[in-house]
Design a protein around this motif. Structure first.
Motif, short mmCIF file in Angstrom:
data_model
loop_
_atom_site.label_atom_id
_atom_site.label_comp_id
_atom_site.label_asym_id
_atom_site.label_seq_id
_atom_site.Cartn_x
_atom_site.Cartn_y
_atom_site.Cartn_z
N ALA A 20 -2.49 3.83 4.19
CA ALA A 20 -1.82 4.67 3.19
C ALA A 20 -2.76 5.71 2.58
O ALA A 20 -2.30 6.69 2.00
CB ALA A 20 -1.22 3.80 2.10
N SER A 21 -4.07 5.53 2.73
CA SER A 21 -5.01 6.50 2.18
C SER A 21 -4.94 7.83 2.93
O SER A 21 -5.47 8.84 2.44
CB SER A 21 -6.44 5.96 2.23
OG SER A 21 -6.94 5.93 3.56
N LEU A 22 -4.28 7.87 4.07
CA LEU A 22 -4.11 9.12 4.82
C LEU A 22 -3.03 10.01 4.20
O LEU A 22 -2.87 11.16 4.61
CB LEU A 22 -3.78 8.82 6.28
CG LEU A 22 -4.85 8.07 7.07
CD1 LEU A 22 -4.34 7.70 8.46
CD2 LEU A 22 -6.12 8.92 7.16
N HIS A 23 -2.31 9.48 3.22
CA HIS A 23 -1.30 10.27 2.51
C HIS A 23 -1.97 11.41 1.75
O HIS A 23 -2.95 11.22 1.04
CB HIS A 23 -0.55 9.37 1.52
CG HIS A 23 0.39 10.10 0.62
ND1 HIS A 23 1.50 10.77 1.08
CD2 HIS A 23 0.38 10.27 -0.72
CE1 HIS A 23 2.14 11.32 0.05
NE2 HIS A 23 1.48 11.03 -1.05
N ASP A 24 -1.46 12.62 1.96
CA ASP A 24 -1.95 13.81 1.27
C ASP A 24 -0.74 14.56 0.73
O ASP A 24 -0.06 15.27 1.47
CB ASP A 24 -2.74 14.69 2.23
CG ASP A 24 -3.23 15.97 1.60
OD1 ASP A 24 -2.93 16.24 0.40
OD2 ASP A 24 -3.92 16.74 2.29
N PRO A 25 -0.45 14.40 -0.57
CA PRO A 25 0.76 15.01 -1.12
C PRO A 25 0.82 16.53 -0.95
O PRO A 25 1.91 17.11 -0.98
CB PRO A 25 0.73 14.63 -2.59
CG PRO A 25 -0.54 13.93 -2.85
CD PRO A 25 -1.21 13.67 -1.54
N ALA A 26 -0.32 17.17 -0.73
CA ALA A 26 -0.34 18.62 -0.53
C ALA A 26 -0.05 19.01 0.92
O ALA A 26 0.09 20.18 1.23
CB ALA A 26 -1.70 19.18 -0.95
N GLY A 27 0.04 18.02 1.80
CA GLY A 27 0.27 18.31 3.21
C GLY A 27 1.63 18.90 3.48
O GLY A 27 2.58 18.74 2.69
N PRO A 28 1.78 19.58 4.61
CA PRO A 28 3.06 20.22 4.94
C PRO A 28 4.06 19.33 5.68
O PRO A 28 5.22 19.70 5.81
CB PRO A 28 2.63 21.38 5.84
CG PRO A 28 1.40 20.88 6.52
CD PRO A 28 0.70 20.01 5.51
N TRP A 29 3.62 18.16 6.16
CA TRP A 29 4.49 17.36 7.01
C TRP A 29 4.87 16.02 6.38
O TRP A 29 4.01 15.23 6.02
CB TRP A 29 3.82 17.10 8.37
CG TRP A 29 3.64 18.38 9.12
CD1 TRP A 29 2.46 19.05 9.31
CD2 TRP A 29 4.65 19.16 9.73
NE1 TRP A 29 2.70 20.20 10.02
CE2 TRP A 29 4.03 20.30 10.28
CE3 TRP A 29 6.03 19.02 9.87
CZ2 TRP A 29 4.76 21.28 10.96
CZ3 TRP A 29 6.74 19.99 10.55
CH2 TRP A 29 6.11 21.11 11.08
N GLN A 30 6.16 15.80 6.27
CA GLN A 30 6.70 14.52 5.82
C GLN A 30 6.90 13.64 7.05
O GLN A 30 7.74 13.94 7.89
CB GLN A 30 8.04 14.72 5.09
CG GLN A 30 8.76 13.43 4.74
CD GLN A 30 8.03 12.62 3.69
OE1 GLN A 30 7.81 13.10 2.58
NE2 GLN A 30 7.66 11.40 4.03
N ALA A 56 0.83 -1.21 0.00
CA ALA A 56 0.00 0.00 0.00
C ALA A 56 0.86 1.26 0.00
O ALA A 56 0.56 2.23 -0.71
CB ALA A 56 -0.94 -0.01 1.20
N ARG A 57 1.93 1.26 0.76
CA ARG A 57 2.82 2.43 0.81
C ARG A 57 3.48 2.67 -0.55
O ARG A 57 3.56 3.82 -1.01
CB ARG A 57 3.91 2.22 1.86
CG ARG A 57 3.42 2.22 3.29
CD ARG A 57 4.55 1.96 4.25
NE ARG A 57 4.06 1.72 5.60
CZ ARG A 57 4.84 1.56 6.65
NH1 ARG A 57 6.16 1.62 6.52
NH2 ARG A 57 4.32 1.33 7.84
N LEU A 58 3.94 1.60 -1.17
CA LEU A 58 4.59 1.74 -2.48
C LEU A 58 3.62 2.28 -3.53
O LEU A 58 4.02 3.03 -4.42
CB LEU A 58 5.17 0.41 -2.93
CG LEU A 58 6.40 -0.06 -2.15
CD1 LEU A 58 6.72 -1.51 -2.47
CD2 LEU A 58 7.60 0.83 -2.44
N ALA A 59 2.36 1.93 -3.41
CA ALA A 59 1.35 2.43 -4.35
C ALA A 59 0.99 3.88 -4.05
O ALA A 59 0.77 4.67 -4.98
CB ALA A 59 0.10 1.55 -4.29
N ALA A 60 0.92 4.26 -2.77
CA ALA A 60 0.42 5.58 -2.39
C ALA A 60 1.49 6.67 -2.37
O ALA A 60 1.23 7.81 -2.75
CB ALA A 60 -0.24 5.51 -1.01
#
Length: 160
Positions: free
Chosen positions: A75-85, A35-39
């Motif tokens: 992994a659906s919680l990933h938001d590429p626009a977010g400010p925090w890595q 899931a991580r590799l996909a997201a």
């Protein structure tokens, strides 16, 4: 040696590396890595030599300022626009430790996070590793709410 982002073809290698580096209760499994590799493959960095994965750093980007246990397996919680890595794991193959590989990947992740215009990076670690991450500029925020794997964790943040 090269640093590159992970691909689905790396699934078996990253799953094996994780299992070699973390206790079973803390290690992510194959389904989680798939899931991580996909997201978020662009936030999944590998140090590779001769086709062998020697070290990895991975984690999602999010709007949330704190790393939560839910993030590890959703992994659906990933938001590429977010400010925090977020950094979920820093792992170096046991045969390759004490060679600076983890540090090389952390510096790369920090540089990438800065280049992407993010606010910074967040990770959790065990108390004995707080001084290690402090060397890279991470600041301890004290005990984390995380109970991942039944361990006590400290949250650390690096603003870039």
């Amino acid at each position: 040696m090269e640093i590159r982002t992970a691909t689905p073809a790396d699934l078996a290698a990253v799953t094996a590396l994780e299992a070699a580096c973390f206790p079973p209760a803390e290690a992510a499994g194959e389904a989680s890595f798939q899931a991580r590799l996909a997201a978020f493959p662009d936030s999944f960095w590998l140090l590779v030599e001769g086709g062998r994965v020697l070290a990895m750093v991975n984690g999602m980007v999010t709007q949330q300022p704190d790393l939560t246990d839910a993030m590890y397996d959703d992994a659906s919680l990933h938001d590429p626009a977010g400010p925090w890595q977020m950094i979920f794991g820093v792992a170096t193959h046991p045969d390759c430790r004490c060679r600076g590989y983890a540090g090389t990947l952390l510096r790369h992740a920090i540089q990438e996070t800065r280049a992407r215009g993010k606010a910074g990076l967040v990770l959790t670690c065990k108390e004995k590793l707080v001084p290690y991450y402090a060397r890279f500029g991470f600041v301890s925020e004290g005990p984390s709410a995380s109970q991942h794997g039944g361990a006590a964790w400290y949250q650390m943040r690096l603003r870039v």
